[in-house]
Design a protein around this motif. Structure first.
Motif, PDB file in Angstrom:
ATOM      1  N   MET A   1       0.846  -1.172   0.000  1.00  0.00           N
ATOM      2  CA  MET A   1       0.000   0.000   0.000  1.00  0.00           C
ATOM      3  C   MET A   1       0.892   1.235   0.000  1.00  0.00           C
ATOM      4  N   CYS A   2       0.502   2.229  -0.783  1.00  0.00           N
ATOM      5  CA  CYS A   2       1.229   3.487  -0.854  1.00  0.00           C
ATOM      6  C   CYS A   2       0.248   4.644  -0.688  1.00  0.00           C
ATOM      7  N   ALA A   3       0.746   5.728  -0.141  1.00  0.00           N
ATOM      8  CA  ALA A   3      -0.029   6.962  -0.047  1.00  0.00           C
ATOM      9  C   ALA A   3       0.824   8.086  -0.613  1.00  0.00           C
ATOM     10  N   VAL A   4       0.267   8.832  -1.569  1.00  0.00           N
ATOM     11  CA  VAL A   4       0.975   9.978  -2.139  1.00  0.00           C
ATOM     12  C   VAL A   4       0.076  11.201  -2.035  1.00  0.00           C
ATOM     13  N   PHE A   5       0.668  12.298  -1.576  1.00  0.00           N
ATOM     14  CA  PHE A   5      -0.104  13.504  -1.317  1.00  0.00           C
ATOM     15  C   PHE A   5       0.821  14.700  -1.295  1.00  0.00           C
ATOM     16  N   GLY A   6       0.275  15.833  -1.635  1.00  0.00           N
ATOM     17  CA  GLY A   6       1.046  17.067  -1.590  1.00  0.00           C
ATOM     18  C   GLY A   6       1.379  17.447  -0.162  1.00  0.00           C
ATOM     19  N   GLY A   7       2.481  18.135   0.015  1.00  0.00           N
ATOM     20  CA  GLY A   7       2.907  18.536   1.348  1.00  0.00           C
ATOM     21  C   GLY A   7       3.800  17.511   2.015  1.00  0.00           C
ATOM     22  N   GLY A   8       3.796  16.288   1.502  1.00  0.00           N
ATOM     23  CA  GLY A   8       4.671  15.239   2.021  1.00  0.00           C
ATOM     24  C   GLY A   8       5.938  15.186   1.192  1.00  0.00           C
ATOM     25  N   PRO A   9       6.957  14.515   1.694  1.00  0.00           N
ATOM     26  CA  PRO A   9       8.219  14.428   0.955  1.00  0.00           C
ATOM     27  C   PRO A   9       8.063  13.654  -0.358  1.00  0.00           C
ATOM     28  N   ARG A  10       8.281  14.332  -1.461  1.00  0.00           N
ATOM     29  CA  ARG A  10       8.115  13.732  -2.787  1.00  0.00           C
ATOM     30  C   ARG A  10       9.058  12.551  -2.982  1.00  0.00           C
ATOM     31  N   TRP A  11      10.288  12.693  -2.546  1.00  0.00           N
ATOM     32  CA  TRP A  11      11.308  11.656  -2.724  1.00  0.00           C
ATOM     33  C   TRP A  11      10.862  10.327  -2.116  1.00  0.00           C
ATOM     34  N   ASP A  12      10.384  10.368  -0.878  1.00  0.00           N
ATOM     35  CA  ASP A  12       9.946   9.145  -0.194  1.00  0.00           C
ATOM     36  C   ASP A  12       8.769   8.504  -0.921  1.00  0.00           C
ATOM     37  N   GLN A  13       7.838   9.335  -1.364  1.00  0.00           N
ATOM     38  CA  GLN A  13       6.668   8.825  -2.069  1.00  0.00           C
ATOM     39  C   GLN A  13       7.070   8.222  -3.418  1.00  0.00           C
ATOM     40  N   GLU A  14       8.016   8.852  -4.094  1.00  0.00           N
ATOM     41  CA  GLU A  14       8.493   8.347  -5.377  1.00  0.00           C
ATOM     42  C   GLU A  14       9.124   6.966  -5.212  1.00  0.00           C
ATOM     43  N   LYS A  15       9.912   6.778  -4.171  1.00  0.00           N
ATOM     44  CA  LYS A  15      10.554   5.493  -3.928  1.00  0.00           C
ATOM     45  C   LYS A  15       9.520   4.395  -3.658  1.00  0.00           C
ATOM     46  N   LEU A  16       8.455   4.725  -2.933  1.00  0.00           N
ATOM     47  CA  LEU A  16       7.390   3.751  -2.693  1.00  0.00           C
ATOM     48  C   LEU A  16       6.740   3.323  -4.004  1.00  0.00           C
ATOM     49  N   LEU A  17       6.470   4.291  -4.872  1.00  0.00           N
ATOM     50  CA  LEU A  17       5.840   3.978  -6.155  1.00  0.00           C
ATOM     51  C   LEU A  17       6.754   3.140  -7.044  1.00  0.00           C
ATOM     52  N   GLU A  18       8.040   3.419  -7.008  1.00  0.00           N
ATOM     53  CA  GLU A  18       8.983   2.664  -7.830  1.00  0.00           C
ATOM     54  C   GLU A  18       9.059   1.205  -7.399  1.00  0.00           C
ATOM     55  N   VAL A  25      -3.424   5.206  -2.413  1.00  0.00           N
ATOM     56  CA  VAL A  25      -4.268   6.299  -1.943  1.00  0.00           C
ATOM     57  C   VAL A  25      -3.536   7.572  -2.326  1.00  0.00           C
ATOM     58  N   ALA A  26      -4.223   8.455  -3.077  1.00  0.00           N
ATOM     59  CA  ALA A  26      -3.520   9.615  -3.618  1.00  0.00           C
ATOM     60  C   ALA A  26      -4.420  10.839  -3.704  1.00  0.00           C
ATOM     61  N   THR A  27      -3.787  11.989  -3.565  1.00  0.00           N
ATOM     62  CA  THR A  27      -4.476  13.228  -3.907  1.00  0.00           C
ATOM     63  C   THR A  27      -4.230  13.465  -5.395  1.00  0.00           C
ATOM     64  N   PRO A  28      -5.197  14.041  -6.081  1.00  0.00           N
ATOM     65  CA  PRO A  28      -5.084  14.186  -7.534  1.00  0.00           C
ATOM     66  C   PRO A  28      -3.850  14.951  -8.001  1.00  0.00           C
ATOM     67  N   GLY A  29      -3.527  16.043  -7.354  1.00  0.00           N
ATOM     68  CA  GLY A  29      -2.399  16.862  -7.798  1.00  0.00           C
ATOM     69  C   GLY A  29      -1.078  16.121  -7.755  1.00  0.00           C
ATOM     70  N   ARG A  30      -0.800  15.454  -6.660  1.00  0.00           N
ATOM     71  CA  ARG A  30       0.458  14.723  -6.536  1.00  0.00           C
ATOM     72  C   ARG A  30       0.492  13.535  -7.486  1.00  0.00           C
ATOM     73  N   LEU A  31      -0.641  12.862  -7.647  1.00  0.00           N
ATOM     74  CA  LEU A  31      -0.686  11.725  -8.549  1.00  0.00           C
ATOM     75  C   LEU A  31      -0.430  12.166  -9.992  1.00  0.00           C
ATOM     76  N   VAL A  32      -1.045  13.258 -10.411  1.00  0.00           N
ATOM     77  CA  VAL A  32      -0.807  13.781 -11.764  1.00  0.00           C
ATOM     78  C   VAL A  32       0.663  14.120 -11.936  1.00  0.00           C
ATOM     79  N   ASP A  33       1.275  14.684 -10.908  1.00  0.00           N
ATOM     80  CA  ASP A  33       2.703  15.010 -10.956  1.00  0.00           C
ATOM     81  C   ASP A  33       3.530  13.749 -11.216  1.00  0.00           C
ATOM     82  N   PHE A  34       3.233  12.667 -10.509  1.00  0.00           N
ATOM     83  CA  PHE A  34       3.969  11.419 -10.692  1.00  0.00           C
ATOM     84  C   PHE A  34       3.670  10.782 -12.045  1.00  0.00           C
TER      85      PHE A  34
END
Length: 70
Positions: A1-18, A25-34
């Motif tokens: 399970m991963c959670a991606v959202f604005g305001g959180g550290p992008r690097w950590d979230q990127e590593k989870l997705l990789e 679970v994602a907010t639209p803005g951060r997900l579109v960014d990824f």
């Protein structure tokens, strides 16, 4: 399970997705960014929870929600 959202550290979230996740679970803005930066393509995601999608639809952002889901 991963959670991606604005305001959180992008690097950590990127590593989870990789590493890959089946439940995202994602907010639209951060997900579109990824998605735009090719960090993920959602092919390995089984379940997607798009936080605040209902508000986006209410505000006329149906095109953006459909773009994320396609």
């Amino acid at each position: 399970m991963c959670a991606v959202f604005g305001g959180g550290p992008r690097w950590d979230q990127e590593k989870l997705l990789e590493k890959g996740c089946e439940v995202l679970v994602a907010t639209p803005g951060r997900l579109v960014d990824f998605l735009d930066t090719n960090v993920t393509n959602l092919r390995r995601v089984t379940y997607l929870v798009l936080d605040e999608a209902d508000r986006m639809l209410d505000m006329g952002f149906e095109k953006q929600v459909n773009a994320i889901l396609n």
